[in-house]
Design a protein around this motif. Sequence first.
Motif, PDB file in Angstrom:
ATOM      1  N   LEU A 191     -68.665   0.567  39.024  1.00  0.00           N
ATOM      2  CA  LEU A 191     -69.514   1.043  38.137  1.00  0.00           C
ATOM      3  C   LEU A 191     -70.818   1.458  38.969  1.00  0.00           C
ATOM      4  O   LEU A 191     -71.326   2.571  38.936  1.00  0.00           O
ATOM      5  N   LYS A 192     -71.120   0.814  40.059  1.00  0.00           N
ATOM      6  CA  LYS A 192     -72.298   0.961  40.694  1.00  0.00           C
ATOM      7  C   LYS A 192     -71.986   2.134  41.668  1.00  0.00           C
ATOM      8  O   LYS A 192     -72.976   2.733  41.885  1.00  0.00           O
ATOM      9  N   ILE A 193     -70.815   2.472  42.088  1.00  0.00           N
ATOM     10  CA  ILE A 193     -70.546   3.527  42.840  1.00  0.00           C
ATOM     11  C   ILE A 193     -70.586   4.929  42.153  1.00  0.00           C
ATOM     12  O   ILE A 193     -71.247   5.844  42.780  1.00  0.00           O
ATOM     13  N   MET A 194     -70.088   4.615  40.996  1.00  0.00           N
ATOM     14  CA  MET A 194     -70.117   5.869  40.198  1.00  0.00           C
ATOM     15  C   MET A 194     -71.466   6.031  39.497  1.00  0.00           C
ATOM     16  O   MET A 194     -71.804   7.409  39.337  1.00  0.00           O
ATOM     17  N   PHE A 195     -72.329   5.485  39.165  1.00  0.00           N
ATOM     18  CA  PHE A 195     -73.509   5.476  38.257  1.00  0.00           C
ATOM     19  C   PHE A 195     -74.581   4.871  39.158  1.00  0.00           C
ATOM     20  O   PHE A 195     -75.828   5.203  38.445  1.00  0.00           O
ATOM     21  N   GLY A 196     -74.686   4.432  40.236  1.00  0.00           N
ATOM     22  CA  GLY A 196     -75.743   3.806  40.975  1.00  0.00           C
ATOM     23  C   GLY A 196     -76.585   3.156  40.047  1.00  0.00           C
ATOM     24  O   GLY A 196     -76.084   1.977  39.486  1.00  0.00           O
ATOM     25  N   GLU A 197     -77.842   3.119  39.894  1.00  0.00           N
ATOM     26  CA  GLU A 197     -78.760   2.131  39.491  1.00  0.00           C
ATOM     27  C   GLU A 197     -78.497   2.164  37.795  1.00  0.00           C
ATOM     28  O   GLU A 197     -78.639   1.138  37.066  1.00  0.00           O
ATOM     29  N   MET A 198     -78.025   3.003  37.193  1.00  0.00           N
ATOM     30  CA  MET A 198     -77.722   3.386  35.816  1.00  0.00           C
ATOM     31  C   MET A 198     -76.525   2.534  35.528  1.00  0.00           C
ATOM     32  O   MET A 198     -76.178   2.024  34.406  1.00  0.00           O
ATOM     33  N   ALA A 199     -75.931   1.874  36.259  1.00  0.00           N
ATOM     34  CA  ALA A 199     -74.821   1.037  36.154  1.00  0.00           C
ATOM     35  C   ALA A 199     -75.187  -0.351  35.389  1.00  0.00           C
ATOM     36  O   ALA A 199     -74.567  -0.932  34.867  1.00  0.00           O
ATOM     37  N   ASN A 200     -76.383  -0.666  35.937  1.00  0.00           N
ATOM     38  CA  ASN A 200     -77.182  -1.776  34.995  1.00  0.00           C
ATOM     39  C   ASN A 200     -77.127  -1.825  33.600  1.00  0.00           C
ATOM     40  O   ASN A 200     -77.014  -2.791  32.868  1.00  0.00           O
ATOM     41  N   ILE A 201     -77.085  -0.753  33.124  1.00  0.00           N
ATOM     42  CA  ILE A 201     -77.015  -0.522  31.658  1.00  0.00           C
ATOM     43  C   ILE A 201     -75.662  -0.956  31.198  1.00  0.00           C
ATOM     44  O   ILE A 201     -75.524  -1.649  30.074  1.00  0.00           O
ATOM     45  N   LEU A 202     -74.754  -0.442  31.876  1.00  0.00           N
ATOM     46  CA  LEU A 202     -73.380  -0.639  31.263  1.00  0.00           C
ATOM     47  C   LEU A 202     -73.101  -2.396  31.771  1.00  0.00           C
ATOM     48  O   LEU A 202     -72.198  -2.852  31.122  1.00  0.00           O
ATOM     49  N   LEU A 203     -73.504  -2.831  32.938  1.00  0.00           N
ATOM     50  CA  LEU A 203     -73.174  -4.188  33.202  1.00  0.00           C
ATOM     51  C   LEU A 203     -73.970  -5.163  32.460  1.00  0.00           C
ATOM     52  O   LEU A 203     -73.306  -6.088  32.166  1.00  0.00           O
ATOM     53  N   LYS A 204     -75.152  -4.868  31.981  1.00  0.00           N
ATOM     54  CA  LYS A 204     -76.103  -5.844  31.482  1.00  0.00           C
ATOM     55  C   LYS A 204     -76.413  -5.369  30.038  1.00  0.00           C
ATOM     56  O   LYS A 204     -76.579  -6.434  29.064  1.00  0.00           O
ATOM     57  N   GLY A 205     -76.478  -4.345  29.574  1.00  0.00           N
ATOM     58  CA  GLY A 205     -76.624  -3.867  28.123  1.00  0.00           C
ATOM     59  C   GLY A 205     -78.169  -4.238  27.870  1.00  0.00           C
ATOM     60  O   GLY A 205     -79.113  -4.438  28.705  1.00  0.00           O
ATOM     61  N   SER A 206     -78.459  -4.064  26.640  1.00  0.00           N
ATOM     62  CA  SER A 206     -79.732  -4.026  26.145  1.00  0.00           C
ATOM     63  C   SER A 206     -79.652  -4.997  24.734  1.00  0.00           C
ATOM     64  O   SER A 206     -79.176  -4.486  23.868  1.00  0.00           O
ATOM     65  N   LYS A 207     -80.370  -6.184  24.855  1.00  0.00           N
ATOM     66  CA  LYS A 207     -80.397  -7.184  23.425  1.00  0.00           C
ATOM     67  C   LYS A 207     -81.708  -6.779  23.049  1.00  0.00           C
ATOM     68  O   LYS A 207     -82.755  -7.352  23.075  1.00  0.00           O
ATOM     69  N   VAL A 208     -81.588  -5.465  21.984  1.00  0.00           N
ATOM     70  CA  VAL A 208     -82.915  -5.124  21.588  1.00  0.00           C
ATOM     71  C   VAL A 208     -82.981  -5.749  20.264  1.00  0.00           C
ATOM     72  O   VAL A 208     -82.155  -5.886  19.291  1.00  0.00           O
ATOM     73  N   SER A 209     -84.168  -5.986  19.754  1.00  0.00           N
ATOM     74  CA  SER A 209     -84.573  -6.633  18.629  1.00  0.00           C
ATOM     75  C   SER A 209     -85.093  -5.634  17.614  1.00  0.00           C
ATOM     76  O   SER A 209     -85.848  -4.787  17.635  1.00  0.00           O
TER      77      SER A 209
END
Length: 103
Positions: free
Chosen positions: A62-80
Amino acid sequence: QFLPWIHIDDLCKIYLKAIEGVLLGVFNAVAPEHQSSKSFSRTLATHIKKPYTSIPVPSFILKIMFGEMANILLKGSKVSSKKIEKNGYSFRFKTLKNALENL
């Protein structure tokens, strides 16, 4: 990883309240129930009566394919959604199960 979601009816009502001036400021338009990517996929698969198969992808790919944007896929967002609820908005579809049953 967390996957924010919202039913289209709740999203539209939030926009209307913002246009009407009832909601002023910045709000997260997300349902109150937190779902992980896995739990979302399982719930959706159950609802549409399809088998659920998890296909793990190594993080380095994912990091190779998306670079820094991979963090969105790997960590997600716990939004309130607490701020919007404190400002008087009441969600019609608080759970993914109820939202999918409506759709």
